[in-house]
Write an enzyme that holds these catalytic residues in place. Sequence first.
Site, PDB file in Angstrom:
ATOM      1  N   GLY A 110       0.838  -1.200   0.000  1.00 29.47           N
ATOM      2  CA  GLY A 110       0.000   0.000   0.000  1.00 29.47           C
ATOM      3  C   GLY A 110       0.862   1.234   0.000  1.00 29.47           C
ATOM      4  N   ASP A 127     -10.977   6.453   2.832  1.00 27.26           N
ATOM      5  CA  ASP A 127     -10.547   5.572   1.746  1.00 27.26           C
ATOM      6  C   ASP A 127     -11.353   4.276   1.772  1.00 27.26           C
ATOM      7  OD1 ASP A 127      -9.151   4.968  -0.513  1.00 27.26           O
ATOM      8  OD2 ASP A 127      -7.311   4.338   0.510  1.00 27.26           O
TER       9      ASP A 127
END
Length: 923
Positions: free
Chosen positions: A595, A730
């Site tokens: 990520g 998110d």
Amino acid sequence: MIYFILLVLLASSAIPVDCRHEVSIDCGFSGDDVYYDPDTQKIYAPDAEYIDTGANHEIDESYVTGQPRQAQNLRSFPDGVRNCYTINDDVIQGDKYLIRASFLYGDYDGGQRMRDGRNPTFDLYLGVNFWQTMNITDSRHLYISEMITLASSDYFSICLVKSGDGIPFISALELRQIDSELYKDVNQSVSLQLSERKSMGLDKTIRYPDDDYDRIWRPGYTSCAATCYSRDVRRNSTLLTTTASVEVGSDDAYKVPSEIMQSAAVSSDGNTLILSLSNGDDVVMAPMFYVYLHFAELRAPKGNESSIFQLSVPGSRPSSINISLKYLEARHIQLIHQANSDPSSFYLHLTRVPGSLPPLLNAMEAYSYANLTRIPTDQGDVDAMMKIKRLCHTKWQGDPCVPVQFAWHETKCSFPISTPPRVTSLDLSYQGLKGDIPAAIGNLSAITYLNLSRNTFTGHIPPFLANLNSLQTLDLSGNQLEGSVPIVLCNRRANGSLRLSLEDNPCSFQGICVCNEKKQKHTILAIPIVVAAATVIVLLSVFFLRGRRGKKEPSKRQPKWRDTIGSSFHTGSPHFTYQDLRTITNNFERVIGKGGFGTVYYGRLHDGTEVAVKMQKRFLAIEEGITEDFMTEELGSDSHGIKEFQAEAQLLSRVHHRNLVTLVGYCKDGHSLGLVFEYAAQGSLRDHLSDKNNTGEVLSWRERLRIAVDAAQGLEYLHKGCKPPIIHRDVKTSNILLSHNFEAKIADFGLSKAFLTDAQTHASTQAVVGTPGYVDPEYHSTYRLTEKGDVYSFGIVLLELVTGLPAVLKFLEAGHILQWVRQGLAQGTVADVVDPRLKQRQQQCDMFSVRRVVDLALNCTALNSNERPTMTEVVKQLKESLQLEIATESSTRPYGGDLDVSQSGTTATTSISVTEMSGPSAR
Ligand SMILES: *[C@@H]1O[C@H](CO)[C@@H](O)[C@H](O)[C@H]1NC(C)=O
Ligand SMILES: *[C@@H]1O[C@H](CO)[C@@H](O)[C@H](O)[C@H]1NC(C)=O
Ligand SMILES: *[C@@H]1O[C@H](CO)[C@@H](O)[C@H](O)[C@H]1NC(C)=O
Ligand SMILES: *[C@@H]1O[C@H](CO)[C@@H](O)[C@H](O)[C@H]1NC(C)=O
Ligand SMILES: *[C@@H]1O[C@H](CO)[C@@H](O)[C@H](O)[C@H]1NC(C)=O
Ligand SMILES: *[C@@H]1O[C@H](CO)[C@@H](O)[C@H](O)[C@H]1NC(C)=O
Ligand SMILES: *[C@@H]1O[C@H](CO)[C@@H](O)[C@H](O)[C@H]1NC(C)=O
């Protein structure tokens, strides 16, 4: 240098976030892991972590039916007078908590005592303050005692104390943090003990999730199942319910669940509603009562009818007040009253005013005033005594000094008038103690008498003893102490201010103190130690950099978190060292994700628990051999990554919800920053929708609905359960992880940002955040960050669940799933946009149910954020859809439609408890 910077950054990153947290303990549960209880929808932990005395028992089988799982076992305390649970997970001093203790006898001991007619009776204490005497007269009855109070320190101690005949026992303990604006009467000097909490218009018990705070609301008119009150006065009343929502003021101090406010009892004779509070099993009689009455007019006004009634309390001054209600508006009335004489029963009359509608009542709560103002022992002394206790394995329980009758035998205390009690004397002679003299003793700064004689303490006489300025007697005789005696002690002995006994130690010669003449010695020693420590650090860091480049065998050392791991689920986050993480991940062998933050590795804890270990990017730089100079520079110029890391660690350690990934631990060891999460065995929702796992298995519609409900609940908790609310920022299908049994858990709080203050309704950020395809278009234009942005993203997630497509479509000009769905619906029906794989399956999905979810998704993605529902509404609607789907699948009648305002002819009884009062005061 780098160590220093890192530590400073880590230490100074206080993010002002505060999620309501809670602890649920199943006392006497002998499993070693937490479990999820579907009835209460809470996670319960075994109690071994919170107490070290007592014995586990199961209740008799014949009592199990109908009892909550937590009540099916208990812990009893045949030994010792006082036994205490200590709850210190995240308790915040000064915050408001609801504490609930439950007791079900259930003949766990064969029922002998009950048959003998000797009821178990014992006392319950909250810390040093008396709470209640438990008088267990019914072995089938679940006794519940509940207190709303402010935390006076950063832990709660709940003690069971022998009184009279009984062996104390307890079935469950629940701790719920509640918002500080709730129950404004509760402050440092006022705590409230629950007598009754009733919803008058419902025939079922309400608690979490309908009540955010997990308060238990019992039905007002069927309260007489197991807990019949001696003075149960039955009155005629009629139930009233509505589906119209009741408006609650923004600063409402009670937050009564809406379902309760949407129902009420109305007097059926049209004139009077009488409530009686009478002395019963669960009802505590006290000199002072706080009664809260909750009203909302549910009948639409016709013509010039008004809704006013008179509230009167016979014998009080003023004898009555007039209360007027508005249609569908909540109103709360508080009565505080003091008993004059016999506190056995208490009546409240609600009387109709001519020309007005008959009186009604939605809910009521009655609390007695609890005096929890006794001051516990000085915190520093308590902390030190707890450390000593751990080393000495003594059976010390609760506070060392208070109340006096339970003070520890080995201690004596002083009781100054306005400051906390202090430990002044400690006698640990003949305890078989070994090793160094515990350093914690050095923190007992008020101690005058210290007896450590006749143990096998070894090592030097520690210098901290010289700092105990009040010390008058120090007995170290009969140990294995060596070396010299600190000069200060010798001097004090010489001038007669200290009685020092050192006989029978290697350091003494025929009872004569061998004092060290060289005052300088400590400073001389100190320098080499500093140098040595510095060398070790340098060597270690070199070893780190080397060690990681060359493949080294993972260490065989038992990680030191061994004791806490596995239970960390509920005790906060254990700290891992870098070496621990290496061991766990088998030298960072298997990458399971990458990520913006860094890389995620698969790992296994010592006990076999699977975890995901998320390492910060900087760690990777070290892996690749980038020099320390560069790192320092990078750190100086860009602390963004670290801040994000800290944000995530801090948030996660405050956030507890079963639909959010659990933080098992973290590591801030030198260069390395890592987070250890529970492992989501089934990967991400995105993987499943795109069949990236190549399993060929398609999530059914029902599974998808359940995942949607789970994920929505997780988000709702972030928005509603945290203060200030947490915006995820998110939300996307790849951040929704699935556990082995497909329970959804929201992950990746790296971008979460808490609102800074309550007053702010939005937070501004410099840069656009989130993932393309999920970002609220309004945010793009305003840069205002609200919960509604998450709602938008969640709407996209719902569309992905329906269609199986990703948010951004590669095969289309339109490019975005929302446009694709809108087009599809405009040209066809919902069947045209639904995931074709769902239609192929044998068990076809119900298009009606799908349609509801599509509609909800379209609402969530409305361009104007004001038109979007809140996550609370989303959860509600999804649950309805899920119920509908379950009902259809099991081919029973579909979930019933909306109820209209209706009057059921049920006869209702309201029984409340209380005392005489001196005067109601309306709020
Ligand atoms: C407990 O309750 C029983 C029945 O109500 C009563 O007889 C007994 O005196 C009580 N015991 C104590 C210690 O209050
Ligand atoms: C607590 O509230 C009561 C009124 O309910 C008030 O009299 C008292 O002064 C308050 N105590 C503190 C410590 O704020
Ligand atoms: C309840 O109502 C019925 C008729 O409406 C009446 O006969 C009865 O006395 C009432 N009961 C009480 C306890 O008020
Ligand atoms: C309450 O209303 C009634 C009727 O309107 C009136 O007679 C009475 O004086 C009022 N009482 C109070 C305390 O205002
Ligand atoms: C309400 O209005 C009706 C006529 O519309 C009238 O007869 C009645 O007296 C009024 N009641 C009150 C309390 O004003
Ligand atoms: C609370 O208890 C203490 C003694 O423990 C007493 O001094 C104080 O007056 C009590 N307070 C109230 C309001 O009853
Ligand atoms: C003594 O107390 C201080 C703070 O009051 C604490 O930081 C320290 O760890 C304590 N030492 C021991 C050995 O308990």
